[in-house]
Design an enzyme around this catalytic site. Structure first.
Site: not given
Ligand SMILES: NC(=O)c1ccc[n+]([C@@H]2O[C@H](COP(=O)([O-])OP(=O)(O)OC[C@H]3O[C@@H](n4cnc5c(N)ncnc54)[C@H](OP(=O)(O)O)[C@@H]3O)[C@@H](O)[C@H]2O)c1
Length: 362
Positions: A159, A253
Site C-alpha cells: 500500500c 499513508h
Molecule cells: N491493511 C492494509 O492497509 C493492507 C493494504 C494492502 C495490502 N494488504 C495486505 O492484505 C493482506 C491482509 O492484510 P490485513 O491488513 O487485512 O490483515 P488482517 O487484518 O490481519 O487480516 C488477515 C485475514 O487473513 C485471514 N487469514 C489468516 N490466516 C489464514 C488462513 N490460513 N487461511 C485463510 N485466511 C486466513 C484472517 O482470518 P481470521 O480472521 O479467520 O484469522 C483475516 O481475515 C496482507 O497480505 C496485507 O499485506 C493490507
C-alpha cells in the site's frame, strides 16, 4: 459501456482489515456478486458478524461505512474448503504466508486478484496499479501458458508503493525519473488486525521501522514503472531509497518524496503533468475508478490524512507541497497522501478486477 454479466466472487480473508473493505467495495457492485466470505478455520462456521465480534462482545468492524446488512448473517467458510470451480473470481486479502498456498490452489481454475505479496516478485506475475501500468495485465497469458492454469494471480502492490508509483508514473513518462528518496508516515490500519500495532506502542509515538516494507517499496517501484518487453517486464532503472515509519493515524499513508528527474522541468510544468495523469484510464468508465487519479493541491498545509483521505472515496492520491529539490539532479520534492485500505487495498483491487473484465481477461 455494455452491461457485463455479474460474476460470482469470493473474498479470502474477509474478516481482516482489507477483507472488511472488500465487503464495502463489493456490496452494491454492478459487475461482481460477493457470494463467498472465507477466512481461516478460526472464523469458519460462524455468521460473519459473530466471526468479527471479540469474546468480550465488541464488534471489530473497522470501516467508516456500516457493515452491509446482507453479509452480517452470511456464514464464513474456511478458505481451504471452497471449491474453486464454484466462483468466477477470487479476491485474496490474507497475510502473505497463508496466501501463497491458497492462491496456488485457486489460480489453476480462476483469476485471483490479491492484496498479498506472495506472488509479486515472480517473473510472469504483473503487479497492477490502475492507470499506471495496466498494460502489464497481458502477462497473465504467460502465466496461463507456462503454468497450465486457466486462471492466474494478479497482485496489487504494497500500500505504500501504490501512492508512490501513482505520483512517479507521470513524471517518469514526461521527464524520466532516475532516483527517489522517500520517507513514509504510515497509518495503523496498514498493519492489519493480527498482530496489528499495540496501542501502548504507538500512542504518543512514531515507530521508525516496518519489517520488509522498505525492500518491498524499492523492488515493486522498479517493476511497476518498468516496460513490458514481449513476455517480460524490464524494470525501470531507478534508485529508490525508502524509509518507512508507522504513525498514530488510522487510515491514509503520507509520503515525503524527492525525485531526481531525467531533465529539468519547472514546477508549473510538473503540476500540469500530474494533473493531466490518468484521464484516459478514468474515461474507461470502470465502476470503481475515481474521476481523477491524482489531485494536486496548492494549499501548503495539505495533504492531511484526516482531511483528505476520503477524496473520491479514497481512490485519489493527493499531492501537495511541490518544490524544487536542491540535492538531487533536476530534483523535485512533494508530499502525497494515499488511502491504504481503499486504493491501496480492497477498492484498488476491485478496480484492477474491473479492468481485467474490461480487457476480456476475467
Ligand atoms: N491493511 C492494509 O492497509 C493492507 C493494504 C494492502 C495490502 N494488504 C495486505 O492484505 C493482506 C491482509 O492484510 P490485513 O491488513 O487485512 O490483515 P488482517 O487484518 O490481519 O487480516 C488477515 C485475514 O487473513 C485471514 N487469514 C489468516 N490466516 C489464514 C488462513 N490460513 N487461511 C485463510 N485466511 C486466513 C484472517 O482470518 P481470521 O480472521 O479467520 O484469522 C483475516 O481475515 C496482507 O497480505 C496485507 O499485506 C493490507
Amino acid at each position: 459501456m455494455t452491461q457485463k454479466p455479474r460474476r460470482r466472487v469470493a473474498v479470502l480473508g474477509a474478516t481482516g482489515v482489507a477483507g472488511q473493505q472488500f465487503l464495502v467495495s463489493l456490496a452494491d457492485h454492478p459487475w461482481f456478486e460477493l457470494c463467498v466470505l472465507a477466512a481461516s478455520e478460526r472464523s469458519a462456521g460462524r455468521p460473519y458478524r459473530e466471526a468479527i465480534t471479540s469474546p468480550g462482545g465488541a464488534l471489530r468492524w473497522g470501516c467508516d461505512e456500516p457493515l452491509p446488512e446482507r453479509f452480517a448473517s452470511q456464514p464464513v467458510i474456511d478458505a481451504r474448503s471452497l471449491d474453486p470451480r464454484s466462483v468466477d473470481l477470487v479476491f485474496s486479502a490474507v497475510e502473505s504466508d497463508a496466501a501463497r498456498p491458497l492462491e496456488e490452489f485457486f489460480a489453476p481454475h480462476v483469476p485471483v486478484v490479491s492484496t498479498a505479496s506472495a506472488f509479486r516478485y515472480e517473473d510472469d506475475v504483473p503487479i497492477l496499479v490502475p492507470g499506471v501500468n495496466h498494460e502489464h495485465a497481458s502477462l497473465v497469458k504467460r502465466q496461463q501458458r507456462e503454468r497450465g492454469w486457466r486462471g492466474y494471480v494478479v497482485p496489487i502492490p504494497n500500500c505504500t508503493t501504490t501512492g508512490l508509483v501513482m505520483a512517479l508514473a507521470p513524471l517518469a513518462r514526461a521527464y524520466g525519473v532516475r532516483s527517489v528518496v522517500m520517507t513514509s508516515l504510515q497509518a495503523l490500519s496498514g498493519a492489519g488486525r493480527s498482530p496489528g500495532v499495540a496501542a501502548l506502542d504507538i500512542l504518543d509515538n512514531v515507530i521508525p521501522f516496518i519489517p520488509k516494507e522498505e525492500e518491498k517499496v524499492q523492488r515493486e517501484t522498479a517493476k511497476i514503472l518498468g516496460s513490458l518487453d514481449g513476455d517480460r517486464i524490464a524494470p525501470l532503472e531507478i534508485a529508490v531509497s525508502a524509509t518507512c515509519t508507522r504513525v498514530n493515524v488510522r487510515d491514509g499513508h503520507i509520503l515525503s518524496v524527492s525525485a531526481g528527474l531525467g531533465r529539468s522541468a519547472s514546477l508549473g510544468e510538473i503540476a500540469e503533468t500530474l494533473r493531466a495523469f490518468g484521464r484516459e484510464f478514468a474515461d474507461l468508465g470502470l465502476p470503481s475508478a475515481p474521476p481523477e487519479l491524482l489531485h494536486v493541491t496548492e494549499d501548503p498545509y495539505r495533504p492531511q490524512p484526516r482531511v483528505d483521505r476520503r477524496l473520491h472515496d479514497g481512490m485519489t492520491t493527493v499531492v501537495g507541497r511541490l518544490r524544487q529539490d536542491p540535492v538531487l539532479p533536476n530534483g523535485v520534492k512533494l508530499v502525497l497522501l494515499s488511502h491504504n485500505t481503499k486504493m491501496g487495498a480492497a477498492k484498488g483491487a476491485t478496480l484492477v478486477a474491473e479492468y481485467l473484465v474490461h480487457r476480456g481477461l476475467a
